[in-house]
Design a protein around this motif. Sequence first.
Motif: not given
Length: 402
Positions: A227-228, A230-237, A301-307, A313-320
Amino acid sequence: DIDDPRLEAIVAEAHENTQDLQTAAAQLEGARQAAIKAGAGLYPFISAGAGASTEGGFDGGETSTTSGVSLDVAWEVDLWGKIRAGKAAGLADYEAAEALYDFARLSLAAQTAKSWFLAIENRMQVELAEENIELFERNLSLAQARYKAGMTSELDIHLAQFQLASGGEALSQSRARFEQSVRSLEVLLGRYPSAEMELASELDPVPPPVAAGIPAEILEERPDLVAAELQVASAFYTIQVAEAARLPSISLTGSAGTASSDLRDAISAPDPFWNLAAGLFAPIFAGGDLKANVEIATSQQKAALYQYVGAVLQAFNEVETALTNEEYLREAERYQEMAAQEIADGLRQALVQYDVGLIDFTSILQIQQNEVAARRSLLGLRNNRLANRINLYLSLGVDESI
């Protein structure tokens, strides 16, 4: 995986009845309709109309009635790709909403499973507290009998009564936690919170350790990260839409109709006429509004990229974290099992020594308190291991019977 038919049944019930998930489903349908609307400009807009007018002469002159039908066509030529970009943005938004809905289903399954196991643990804690009450009552009876026999002082009776009262307070707390956990689970399932739900008699065993060498690419399928992205892609469009809005738009309009003094004749008359006009509308000056729209879209668009980066990073933190906790909790449970066994053996020996007068009643009470704490802690660790395994499945974005 956690293979428990009862757990699978309540997860299915939660998916069907939870209000939050139904809200997410409604929002998903809204995103789908928005995507359809975003691409509608690629096709002609056609509208039909009919009307009649009556004209009267001066001083009683003759009147005439004119009826008409018309067909209006409007179509913007997408020379600069604005409409296509808007359609792509809408589609990306819909697919992102769909992925978030999938993650909501997965998260709800995890929450339901953890609530199920917590309720079972709390019920087992209640049973343990009830066993302790029976033990403490026997201690009090023993202290009273020995006091009457002149084998001990009244102090032992007071200590036994204190132990029994403390056990009663612990039992009340355990029952409160149990009922609260069951009600929370019932609400998740869309049931009335009556704290009357039937539970399993014991916790499921923790599944074997996960396979070593899990590839990082598995996170690419995690719904919230999809989803994140795709939200970047939406921001580019969306930027493309804003930039194209600054360019001239060409609109084609057409009108067709027939006219006569009678509506019936108007509909049947084979005398149509068409008028096709091309209009060029250039948004040359709009008080900085169009430029500001581009800047807004760029910021989004920048906000979507940062998000997106933050979500990864949060996903990797949760896995680790979940993988690390797997090892620590397994080791902690092993030590706690050893501790519980040792204190149980020590209590049996202490009771023998107490009977022959080698140790006092205070020592017995202290050992019993440690034995109770060890058993309670062991139950909590077993539930924590199950909860952590569920967290691991969720962090990987996979559904392993949760």
